[in-house]
Design an enzyme around this catalytic site. Structure first.
Site, PDB file in Angstrom:
ATOM      1  N   GLU A  49     -13.161   3.352 -18.505  1.00 43.65           N
ATOM      2  CA  GLU A  49     -13.094   2.001 -17.943  1.00 43.65           C
ATOM      3  C   GLU A  49     -11.723   1.381 -18.212  1.00 43.65           C
ATOM      4  O   GLU A  49     -11.147   0.711 -17.351  1.00 43.65           O
ATOM      5  CB  GLU A  49     -14.215   1.140 -18.539  1.00 43.65           C
ATOM      6  CG  GLU A  49     -14.250  -0.292 -18.040  1.00 43.65           C
ATOM      7  CD  GLU A  49     -13.426  -1.227 -18.921  1.00 43.65           C
ATOM      8  OE1 GLU A  49     -12.857  -2.197 -18.382  1.00 43.65           O
ATOM      9  OE2 GLU A  49     -13.342  -0.973 -20.131  1.00 43.65           O
ATOM     10  N   ASP A  53      -9.328   0.463 -15.018  1.00 44.37           N
ATOM     11  CA  ASP A  53      -8.918  -0.924 -14.816  1.00 44.37           C
ATOM     12  C   ASP A  53      -7.439  -0.997 -14.461  1.00 44.37           C
ATOM     13  O   ASP A  53      -7.031  -1.749 -13.562  1.00 44.37           O
ATOM     14  CB  ASP A  53      -9.204  -1.720 -16.095  1.00 44.37           C
ATOM     15  CG  ASP A  53      -8.695  -3.143 -16.022  1.00 44.37           C
ATOM     16  OD1 ASP A  53      -9.290  -3.952 -15.287  1.00 44.37           O
ATOM     17  OD2 ASP A  53      -7.691  -3.453 -16.709  1.00 44.37           O
ATOM     18  N   ASP A 122     -17.906  -2.093 -15.007  1.00 47.95           N
ATOM     19  CA  ASP A 122     -17.258  -1.108 -15.884  1.00 47.95           C
ATOM     20  C   ASP A 122     -17.450   0.305 -15.353  1.00 47.95           C
ATOM     21  O   ASP A 122     -16.537   1.143 -15.440  1.00 47.95           O
ATOM     22  CB  ASP A 122     -17.832  -1.209 -17.303  1.00 47.95           C
ATOM     23  CG  ASP A 122     -17.415  -2.491 -18.005  1.00 47.95           C
ATOM     24  OD1 ASP A 122     -16.510  -3.184 -17.502  1.00 47.95           O
ATOM     25  OD2 ASP A 122     -18.000  -2.807 -19.059  1.00 47.95           O
ATOM     26  N   GLU A 125     -14.966   0.969 -12.545  1.00 43.54           N
ATOM     27  CA  GLU A 125     -13.619   1.227 -13.068  1.00 43.54           C
ATOM     28  C   GLU A 125     -13.546   2.603 -13.714  1.00 43.54           C
ATOM     29  O   GLU A 125     -12.539   3.308 -13.588  1.00 43.54           O
ATOM     30  CB  GLU A 125     -13.234   0.133 -14.054  1.00 43.54           C
ATOM     31  CG  GLU A 125     -13.021  -1.215 -13.375  1.00 43.54           C
ATOM     32  CD  GLU A 125     -12.695  -2.326 -14.339  1.00 43.54           C
ATOM     33  OE1 GLU A 125     -12.087  -3.323 -13.914  1.00 43.54           O
ATOM     34  OE2 GLU A 125     -13.049  -2.222 -15.535  1.00 43.54           O
TER      35      GLU A 125
END
Length: 238
Positions: A49, A53, A122, A125
């Site tokens: 994650e 991101d 999450d 990502e």
């Protein structure tokens, strides 16, 4: 009778069409869709994650830079924030059908609040990171553009950040910068109310309240812009 959650090759097959990527490392894919709350999970998607991101922000930033050549840095920042937000990522997750594929504590996954939205965001990502690790930046870019590019036009109607607008206008008007001052704070610690004033050289200050310092600053900037005729009551440029 509940359906068994797909794993390994079956999971890769389900996501091949929707992601446009054929996962070879089934363990990596499984990890991307495993939340830290999952019972007896050996690995979870927290590290993925983190990486995803950053990849998402890079791809969306370039997309916006190319799509809106006349936009200021402030406007691009507002658009970026909206597009990489947890809410938007969760929307993509629902579009991908990840809710049925996630490995997480049942209470966390099935909730309707902020926590379940964050878990889904999450996972999206982390999925981006998994695609990036296997296929490189171009594979990740294809996936991101497929789901985020159509959404980029939707943020056209999102009002620009009033503090950014006021700062840009002030720079053009007299070269000064807005100064925000906390005038008062009242209410209990769990529900405070801030009063903030914004001052600009050559103009009378404007005060407003908000549930946080940031909210009060935005309200003060909005009020200033409306009072000076820079924005209409609806918060759009005049």
């Amino acid at each position: 009778m509940s359906l068994k959650r797909p794993t390994k090759g079956a999971l890769a097959d389900i996501l091949r069409e929707s992601t446009g990527h054929a996962f070879r490392d089934h363990a990596l894919l499984q990890t991307a869709l495993t939340h830290s709350s999952a019972v007896r999970a050996v690995a979870n998607n927290e590290r993925l994650e983190f990486l995803g991101d950053r990849v998402l922000a890079l791809v969306v930033s370039q997309m916006l830079f190319e799509a809106f050549p006349d936009a200021t840095e402030g406007e691009l920042a507002v658009r970026l924030s909206a597009l990489v937000s947890g809410q938007t990522c969760a929307e993509v997750g629902r579009e991908l059908g990840l809710e049925a594929l996630l490995r997480a504590d049942a209470a966390v996954k099935s909730g309707n609040g902020r926590k379940s939205t964050n878990v889904l965001a999450d996972a999206v990502e982390a999925l981006i990171a998994a695609i990036y690790i296997e296929g490189g930046l171009e594979a990740a870019r294809r996936f991101v553009l497929r789901y985020w590019e159509p959404r980029s036009t939707a943020v056209l109607s999102i009002p620009r950040d009033p503090k950014t607008v006021l700062q840009e206008w002030a720079a053009q008007a007299n070269g000064s910068r807005p100064l925000y001052t906390i005038e008062n704070r009242e209410g209990p610690d769990h529900e405070p109310v801030f009063t903030v004033s914004v001052a600009l050289t050559g103009f009378p200050p404007f005060s407003a309240t908000g549930r946080s310092k940031q909210a009060a600053e935005r309200a003060a900037a909005t009020g200033f812009l409306i009072r000076e005729g820079i924005w209409s009551q609806e918060g759009q440029n005049t």
